[in-house]
Design a protein around this motif. Sequence first.
Motif, mmCIF file in Angstrom:
data_model
loop_
_atom_site.group_PDB
_atom_site.id
_atom_site.type_symbol
_atom_site.label_atom_id
_atom_site.label_comp_id
_atom_site.label_asym_id
_atom_site.label_seq_id
_atom_site.Cartn_x
_atom_site.Cartn_y
_atom_site.Cartn_z
ATOM 1 N N ASP A 1 -0.098 7.722 -2.243
ATOM 2 C CA ASP A 1 -0.436 6.946 -0.795
ATOM 3 C C ASP A 1 -1.993 6.325 -1.355
ATOM 4 O O ASP A 1 -2.149 5.120 -0.908
ATOM 5 C CB ASP A 1 -0.678 7.834 0.593
ATOM 6 N N THR B 1 -1.506 3.597 -3.738
ATOM 7 C CA THR B 1 -0.933 2.642 -3.325
ATOM 8 C C THR B 1 -1.789 1.794 -2.526
ATOM 9 O O THR B 1 -1.935 0.519 -2.646
ATOM 10 C CB THR B 1 0.304 3.033 -2.499
ATOM 11 N N TYR B 2 -2.871 2.496 -1.646
ATOM 12 C CA TYR B 2 -3.747 1.870 -1.116
ATOM 13 C C TYR B 2 -4.736 1.087 -1.957
ATOM 14 O O TYR B 2 -5.187 0.013 -1.567
ATOM 15 C CB TYR B 2 -4.538 2.901 -0.284
ATOM 16 N N ALA C 1 -1.360 -3.819 5.315
ATOM 17 C CA ALA C 1 -0.586 -2.973 4.315
ATOM 18 C C ALA C 1 -1.154 -1.738 3.875
ATOM 19 O O ALA C 1 -0.586 -0.793 3.857
ATOM 20 C CB ALA C 1 -0.063 -3.980 3.361
ATOM 21 N N HIS D 1 -1.665 0.593 6.860
ATOM 22 C CA HIS D 1 -0.404 1.199 7.241
ATOM 23 C C HIS D 1 -0.028 2.211 6.079
ATOM 24 O O HIS D 1 0.741 3.076 6.616
ATOM 25 C CB HIS D 1 0.574 -0.092 7.170
ATOM 26 N N THR D 2 -0.278 1.985 4.907
ATOM 27 C CA THR D 2 0.146 3.250 3.867
ATOM 28 C C THR D 2 -0.602 4.346 4.081
ATOM 29 O O THR D 2 -0.149 5.305 4.117
ATOM 30 C CB THR D 2 -0.258 2.572 2.491
ATOM 31 N N LEU E 1 4.008 5.007 2.443
ATOM 32 C CA LEU E 1 4.384 3.865 1.656
ATOM 33 C C LEU E 1 5.633 2.986 2.461
ATOM 34 O O LEU E 1 6.658 3.717 3.069
ATOM 35 C CB LEU E 1 4.973 4.213 0.284
ATOM 36 N N SER E 2 5.516 1.880 2.327
ATOM 37 C CA SER E 2 6.593 0.777 3.233
ATOM 38 C C SER E 2 7.107 0.113 2.024
ATOM 39 O O SER E 2 6.261 -0.834 1.367
ATOM 40 C CB SER E 2 5.988 -0.065 4.416
ATOM 41 N N TYR F 1 6.433 -3.861 2.935
ATOM 42 C CA TYR F 1 5.068 -4.350 2.408
ATOM 43 C C TYR F 1 4.870 -4.341 1.158
ATOM 44 O O TYR F 1 4.102 -5.404 0.641
ATOM 45 C CB TYR F 1 4.148 -3.204 3.005
ATOM 46 N N THR F 2 5.134 -3.322 0.561
ATOM 47 C CA THR F 2 5.160 -3.247 -1.269
ATOM 48 C C THR F 2 5.765 -4.768 -1.677
ATOM 49 O O THR F 2 5.036 -5.205 -2.671
ATOM 50 C CB THR F 2 5.730 -2.166 -1.745
#
Length: 262
Positions: free
Chosen positions: A145, A148-149, A218, A221-222, A227-228, A231-232
């Motif tokens: 996460d 990803t952020y 995004a 939200h992550t 993780l979405s 969004y990714t």
Amino acid sequence: MIHYLRIWLASVRYSIVRSMMFRGDFIMWALVELFWMAVSIASIAVIYQHTDAVAGWTKYEMLLLLGTSMLIQRLLMGLFWSNLFEMGRNVRSGHFDFFLAQPGNMLFMVSTRKIDLDSLLNVFVALAVVVYAVGKLQLEPSLADMLTYALFVGCGVGISFAMLLLIASVSFWTIGSQGVEGGYFTLYEFSRLPRAAFSGVAKVAFVWVLPTVVVTNAPAHTLIHGLSGTYTAWLLAATTAWLAIAIGVFQRGLKRYSSASS
């Protein structure tokens, strides 16, 4: 890559020396940016004295969103803003010839010549706001996460860079673009709002066409929900598209450029 890293490090050294020569100016602008960041945080505190949620976002979720927005903007301002802002002036004055004579990729030389230490200093303040909000929300994001952020924040910086490059490239065809540059920061104010607050035409304009809302929603939200995939996919596609368009327009403008100097 080593060659360009050396060029960038030389630019960093130049910027540091310049900032230390004018320490009063450096401190003043750092404090001005810190003041506006404090005003934004205070506004959230005032709003949530009268409500428990805005578009389904609680106080500390909104603070996380704001911290993410400030982080992206401080990185953009610190790394690229001065360079792209000056590009239009250099095109009009003929000083852009200086970059044409340099041995390197034109876009790299134009966009990385200076860094603004006052903005980069406040990156740590923005990070502190994000960490504080995560702590208050009692979130425990995984390593994936957090990575990803960081990726999404990088995408946000990339999209913002592309927008500014597009605006700056207008100078190859027009006299100036200062008013449009100011309009960019007006649009960026929407990035501090939750995606759920937009509907209809506004949602299409600011979420999908001009992804000023997605670039902050995004990453936040992550950390909150994980993780979405939507969004990714959307953010990676939007970053690639905006950078491709901006670089294409810049390259086309280069072909049109003729020196304005004597």
